[in-house]
Design an enzyme around this catalytic site. Structure first.
Site: not given
Ligand SMILES: Cc1ncc(C[n+]2csc(CCOP(=O)(O)OP(=O)(O)O)c2C)c(N)n1
Ligand SMILES: [Mg+2]
Length: 387
Positions: A258, A262, A271
């Site tokens: 990425r 985020h 971070y």
């Molecule tokens: C069930 C849930 N827990 C926490 C969140 C908050 N949250 C949004 S995106 C994210 C991280 C996701 O990481 P990843 O699966 O690696 O996807 P990326 O954002 O890197 O595309 C989190 C913890 C959420 N949206 N849903």
């Protein structure tokens, strides 16, 4: 009483075809026409520029928060290019490049991210699911769709995108197990972009790869260079072919990065280091593809420049149309409209207060209004009877 090794005969392959300098491994290259390459490149470039424009619009306060795709274009377009229209596309929340490939209008994407539900509407005949914000919840849905497609004797497959962070969720594991046991035609595509907000990949799991998680469920898993369009395409075609011919699901781990925030509510400088980002910028997918397309004689600098201005105009046009649509659709009270058939007392009171405040601001709403009537909003009436 033996104590001996069980031969699991499992392996996880890593696939890379077009390296960081745009050099191709001819022996591994998938069969792809110049026209297909141009098409994929166009969508990748459009997604990158669209991302940049969205970031500007968000910083100007014109649209809401969103999750940029920059850096992950090959991981998305390479997979989508292996699908057919009848196949199911199940996104999480970062799949702008995939959506554009699928034909979602830019205006719809802008409208949704500006807070208008109308932008999330899916065309009647499209086999696309809406954006899923709760991490990993879309994965079981994709397995259900794949199961249904088979049950109904169609040869459609279902593709689901998710991130490295999603592999720590129960939904991921339940879906993988079910898919394997019932041999559903599902493509599990993990975009391992190294971060789940501020959690690095190393802290997400002690597994060496994410692809190997497939082995526990008895399905094939492959790790690919997710910034290599051709490797992603080759792996996706193989998985689609396996699924379509009744040989069950596959997990593809696309190793990518990425490059941006985020979401627009995040500050990654807290971070991760600039050096890390710079290192991944050298591996980014778009420049690599352009180098190869130039070498293959499909594109030159003039061609890229012409494409850039065509794309820029396309985005301008989409934003103009979005602004127009936003004026026509403006209805702040819509935030109360879609969750309850009948609003609970507390929300009814909040709605009344908001209507009253909007009225004071000259928005045309009368004090204490309780119905969700079209025509009560500052903008033109919708008259569609929703709510
Ligand atoms: C069930 C849930 N827990 C926490 C969140 C908050 N949250 C949004 S995106 C994210 C991280 C996701 O990481 P990843 O699966 O690696 O996807 P990326 O954002 O890197 O595309 C989190 C913890 C959420 N949206 N849903
Ligand atoms: Mg991630």
């Amino acid at each position: 009483m033996p104590r001996e090794e069980i031969d699991l005969s499992c392996k996880v392959e890593y696939l890379s075809i077009l390296d960081e300098d745009g050099h191709l491994d001819e022996a591994l290259a998938p069969d792809v026409s110049d026209e297909q390459l141009e098409q994929m490149h166009r969508v990748m470039l459009l997604a990158r520029r669209f991302d940049e424009r969205m970031l500007n619009l968000q910083r100007q306060g014109r649209i809401g928060t969103f999750a940029p795709v920059s850096g992950q274009e090959a991981a998305q377009v390479g997979v989508m290019a292996a699908l057919q229209a009848q196949d199911w596309f199940v996104p999480s929340f970062r799949e702008f490049a995939a959506s554009i490939w699928r034909g979602t209008p830019l205006k719809a994407l802008l409208l949704y991210n500006a807070g208008y539900n109308e932008g999330a509407a899916i065309a009647e005949d499209a086999h696309d699911l809406p954006i899923a914000i709760p991490v990993a919840t879309q994965i079981p849905h994709a397995v259900g769709l794949a199961y249904a497609a088979r049950y109904r004797d169609t040869d459609a497959v279902a593709l689901v995108f998710f991130g490295d962070g999603a592999t720590s969720e129960g939904d991921f594991h339940e879906a993988m197990n079910f898919a394997s046991v019932f041999e559903t035609p599902t493509l599990f595509v993990c975009q391992n972009n190294q971060w789940a907000i501020s959690i690095p990949r190393e802290d997400q799991t002690h597994s060496k790869t994410l692809a190997q998680k497939a082995l526990a469920y008895g399905m094939p898993g492959i790790q690919v260079d997710g910034n290599d369009l051709l490797a992603v395409l080759a792996a996706a075609r193989e998985a689609v072919e396996r699924a379509r011919s009744g040989r069950g699901p596959t997990l593809i781990e696309c190793v990518t990065y990425r490059l941006s925030v985020h979401t627009t509510a995040d500050d990654p400088s807290r971070y991760r280091s600039d050096e890390e980002v710079e290192e991944w910028e050298r591996r980014e997918p778009l420049r690599r593809l352009q180098r190869y397309l130039k070498e293959r004689g499909i594109l030159d600098d003039d061609g890229i420049e012409a494409l850039e201005s065509e794309i820029s105009e396309e985005i301008d046009q989409a934003w103009q149309e979005t602004e127009q649509a936003m004026q026509e659709l403006d209805e702040p009270l819509d935030i109360f409209a879609h969750n309850y058939a009948e609003l609970p007392r507390t929300l009814r009171e909040q709605r009344e207060e908001m209507a009253s405040r909007l009225g004071e601001g000259g928005g045309g709403l009368s004090n204490g209004q309780t119905d969700h009537g079209a025509g009560a909003q500052p903008g033109p009436a919708r008259g569609d009877g929703r709510g």
